[in-house]
Design an enzyme around this catalytic site. Structure first.
Site, mmCIF file in Angstrom:
data_model
loop_
_atom_site.group_PDB
_atom_site.id
_atom_site.type_symbol
_atom_site.label_atom_id
_atom_site.label_comp_id
_atom_site.label_asym_id
_atom_site.label_seq_id
_atom_site.Cartn_x
_atom_site.Cartn_y
_atom_site.Cartn_z
ATOM 1 N N ASP A 478 0.833 -1.209 0.000
ATOM 2 C CA ASP A 478 0.000 0.000 0.000
ATOM 3 C C ASP A 478 0.870 1.263 0.000
ATOM 4 O O ASP A 478 2.073 1.220 0.311
ATOM 5 C CB ASP A 478 -0.888 -0.040 1.254
ATOM 6 C CG ASP A 478 -2.164 0.763 1.123
ATOM 7 O OD1 ASP A 478 -2.303 1.517 0.149
ATOM 8 O OD2 ASP A 478 -3.021 0.631 2.023
ATOM 9 N N ASP A 548 -10.636 2.069 -3.279
ATOM 10 C CA ASP A 548 -11.148 1.882 -1.921
ATOM 11 C C ASP A 548 -12.662 1.933 -1.912
ATOM 12 O O ASP A 548 -13.289 1.629 -0.896
ATOM 13 C CB ASP A 548 -10.605 2.963 -0.989
ATOM 14 C CG ASP A 548 -9.276 2.551 -0.381
ATOM 15 O OD1 ASP A 548 -8.906 1.377 -0.526
ATOM 16 O OD2 ASP A 548 -8.613 3.409 0.237
HETATM 17 C C1 DGJ Z 1 -5.752 1.941 2.003
HETATM 18 C C2 DGJ Z 1 -6.143 0.718 1.235
HETATM 19 O O1 DGJ Z 1 -6.605 1.050 -0.029
HETATM 20 C C3 DGJ Z 1 -7.168 -0.063 2.029
HETATM 21 O O2 DGJ Z 1 -7.607 -1.160 1.305
HETATM 22 C C4 DGJ Z 1 -6.548 -0.479 3.336
HETATM 23 O O3 DGJ Z 1 -5.495 -1.371 3.084
HETATM 24 C C5 DGJ Z 1 -6.045 0.740 4.088
HETATM 25 N N1 DGJ Z 1 -5.199 1.555 3.289
HETATM 26 C C6 DGJ Z 1 -5.320 0.331 5.322
HETATM 27 O O4 DGJ Z 1 -4.747 1.389 5.958
#
Ligand code: DGJ
Length: 731
Positions: A478, A548
């Protein structure tokens, strides 16, 4: 021969299966671009060389009254001489001058395709798959050499292009602009298509008419970004999904980019793509070289679908690498939307156990397992397990999850540091910052300075230590903020504007090292969802968390836009809880399943809290997806009805051997008293016959394409229908 050089007319003709790209060395030794489009036979396009324009207010080139570069189609125009349109390259020399004058200085043609040092790029598996043309340009006065490299993937129908600048002088040179591709068109009757948005609504398709002046998209955010994708297309007026000329430009890069078109005084379009020159300057000392990223140029006479298929195939097969490139991807469950930071090994194991009962194959432990991380204010950089949450550590947990019949995956955000962390306390200078200025946080974090070798080494070591000490078969990588106060303590003042690009080079080194060390691990890239869904990341990680936003209706637009360039196997798509956590919408579980099955399928909700009916529905979805995933992940995608144009949205995936078709349809809002038009399919052979599974029906390809599937009456908002069609071989 994919590349032909006609010596007497000094013309290069690059041919893919269906396209021609033609260049000519002019008498003045300027390199002119003559044609790009549908394959043509002739090599001689000398009649296209422009005459000067009378009374045009253009400047004569080489003081020849009949020759004006600004009226000439150029291949790699330099700033400062007589073409006053947007340049592809701008250099600043030791005397402060910025005029660059590049003339032809030779060429080389060979089979195969070398990789780009330190940068991601498309590749060949054997030298027969591509041919390479290097054209050498030189600024005679300043002794700078520029190598334009073209790789012709004849069968994939694509041309890739990159640029290298070599300082062969005794002085230093500053690169102010070094784009990867420039294409001059004789006309401007195009629409400009790009993929734009924001966090949670990435890659919406935007299509506007070209107009006089510059239209461009760019990222200044230090990553390719949620806002814009490093891709644009010029689509001929009137072209659509299936028909008409489309020219695609995609950049294999994950940092700041520029993609744009200038329509000049004579209504001719100049298209460009490359590293964003904004806040960029690169010092080339005597003897040094600079390699610009690769641009992938695709022409399709068959509308956007034709273009997408070329990108999808090339990126799926010759950009993505590793064990998982051709391997069916596991159905995963991720605990993020199920628990956020609030978990311990007991509820994690509860979710995993239930997932295993439902046939899910991989459990992913998301953010919050390390340091003292119970919210997003702390611990990034401290990549050791929080034993208060995971008693016995990751080795034990991963083993227990394996024993349930599931693979185990883990989340990292290695490029970041929390001010509240051991790493920051030990190395406060390791983040990107400008001394004396505020270190502005976003999501409570700062960005590690990946332009510094020791910082990259720390990341490689800390991630490797975790991967070596537990049974981890998947990593979600991430990255959750963009750059501000860009500066590096590792660089001298004159190199500060190299920081953002050096960061990318550092990141690519880390990714190369880690993915090579752990070839068995499936890597998924993520940046707050789709903030770095780009070809650069795909080179290292064959899948990306698309957004997301997990709402099925929101996802229609996001996935539709993403499919313009990126293969379905690269798109992470999960069924999540209702009301949806991003938009509060309630959609049926069937619809959530149909939409998530457009890509790489998974779940992201607390399945222990579901009703028995919901669990049964999931069990069925998992079973079905296992049957169709090869078709979805590695077949061809056809977009049938666009969420940007209609209430009804549809797409189909057809296996490469055309034996299986998955058709998906979503009606966003219920409409009263309305007859649904049959859904016409595309890309099937007229004579092939298909059984519509579960409907006791056999239909011919001609019927499916000319009449279509009958859509049953669907009740309520957000309704969906999916058909599986199997090739019918009985006589
Ligand atoms: C952003 C990601 O896109 C989410 O899926 C998740 O992993 C969060 N970060 C966790 O902090």
């Amino acid at each position: 021969m994919a590349i032909n050089y006609e010596r007497n007319i000094k013309t290069f003709h690059l041919r893919t299966k269906k396209t021609s790209y033609i260049l000519k060395v002019l008498e003045s030794n300027h390199l002119s671009h003559l044609y790009w489009g549908k394959k043509i036979n002739t090599n001689n396009l000398d009649y296209l060389i422009e005459e000067n324009l009378w009374g045009s207010f253009l400047t004569n080139t080489d003081n020849i009254e009949t020759f004006q570069l600004e009226a000439t189609m150029q291949e790699y125009p330099g700033y400062g001489s007589t073409d006053l349109r947007s340049p592809a390259i701008e250099l600043q020399f030791e005397d402060g001058s910025t005029t660059t004058d590049l003339r032809y200085d030779g060429y080389k043609i060979y089979k195969g395709k070398p990789s780009l040092e330190g940068l991601p790029s498309t590749y060949v598996e054997n030298d027969e798959e591509a041919e390479t043309l290097e054209i050498y340009l030189r600024d005679e006065l300043k002794n700078v050499k520029v190598i334009l490299t073209y790789n012709v993937f004849e069968d994939f129908d694509a041309i890739t292009k990159s640029v290298k600048i070599i300082n062969e002088s005794e002085e230093h040179v500053n690169i102010l602009r070094a784009l990867s591709a420039n294409v001059d068109f004789k006309e401007d009757d195009f629409d400009f298509i790009h993929l734009s948005g924001a966090w949670a609504r990435e890659r919406h398709v935007v299509r506007t008419s070209l107009r006089s002046g510059i239209q461009s998209i760019e990222s200044r955010r230090g990553s390719s970004s949620h806002a814009q994708n490093p891709f644009m297309a010029l689509a001929r007026k009137g072209s659509n999904e299936q028909n008409g000329d489309v020219y695609g430009f995609s950049l294999v890069y994950s940092g700041n980019f520029l993609a744009g078109v200038e329509v000049d005084m004579y209504s001719k379009a100049r298209a460009q793509i490359g590293i964003n020159p904004f806040d960029f300057k690169w010092l080339l000392e005597k003897g040094e070289e600079f390699q610009a990223p690769e641009a992938v140029l695709v022409y399709s006479p068959n509308g956007l679908t034709g273009m997408s298929h070329i990108y999808n195939n090339l990126y799926g097969k010759r950009l993505c690498r590793g064990k998982y490139r051709d391997k069916a991807r596991p159905i995963l469950i991720n605990n993020w939307e199920a628990t956020y930071f609030d978990f311990n090994e007991t509820n994690i194991k509860g979710i995993a156990k239930e997932a295993s009962n439902l046939g899910i194959e991989l459990f992913v432990l998301d953010d919050g397992w390390f340091g003292k991380r119970d919210d997003d204010t702390t611990s990034l950089g401290d990549w050791f397990v929080n034993e208060e949450k995971i008693k016995g550590g990751l080795g034990k947990l991963s083993k227990e999850i394996n024993d349930m019949g599931l693979q185990f995956g883990l989340w990292f955000e290695p490029e970041m540091v929390s001010p509240s962390s051991e790493l920051y306390r030990n190395h406060p200078d390791w983040c990107i910052h400008v001394p004396g200025r505020t270190r502005s946080t976003a999501r409570g974090q700062l960005i590690l300075d990946l332009s510094r070798e020791e910082v990259c080494d720390y990341i490689i070591k800390s991630v490797s230590d975790v991967l070596e000490n537990a049974s981890i078969s998947y990593v979600k990588w991430d990255m959750n903020r963009n750059m501000s106060e860009i500066g590096s303590l590792g660089l001298p003042p004159k190199r500060q504007r190299e920081t953002a690009h050096r960061y990318m080079l550092g990141l690519y080194r880390i990714l190369e090292e880690i993915t090579t060390r752990f070839p068995e691990v499936l890597f998924e890239s993520c940046s707050g969802g789709g903030g770095r869904f780009d070809p650069g990341m795909l080179y290292y990680m064959p899948q990306t968390w698309t957004s997301d936003d997990t709402d099925a209706i929101e996802r229609l637009k996001i996935q539709f836009g993403t499919s313009l360039v990126y293969p379905s196997a690269s798109m992470g798509c999960h069924v999540s809880a209702v009301p949806n956590h991003q938009v509060d919408r309630i959609t049926p579980i069937e619809t959530r399943g149909v939409v998530a099955m457009a890509g790489n399928f998974g779940y992201e909700l607390d399945i222990t809290k579901l009703t028995e009916e919901e669990k049964d529905a999931i069990k069925e979805q998992v079973k079905l997806y296992k049957e169709i995933r090869e078709t979805v992940q590695f077949g061809d995608t056809f977009r049938l009805l666009s969420p940007f144009e209609s209430n009804e949205v549809a797409w189909m995936n057809i296996s490469k051997d055309k034996c299986e078709i998955v058709v998906s349809y979503v009606k966003q809002y219920a409409e009263p008293n309305k007859w649904n038009k049959p859904l016409k399919l595309i890309g099937i052979k007229d004579d092939d016959k298909y059984e519509v599974v579960g409907e006791n029906m056999v239909l011919g390809g001609d019927e499916l394409m000319n009449i279509g599937l009958i859509i049953p009456e669907l009740k309520g908002d957000y309704a969906a229908k999916q058909w599986i069609l199997k090739k019918y071989t009985h006589i």
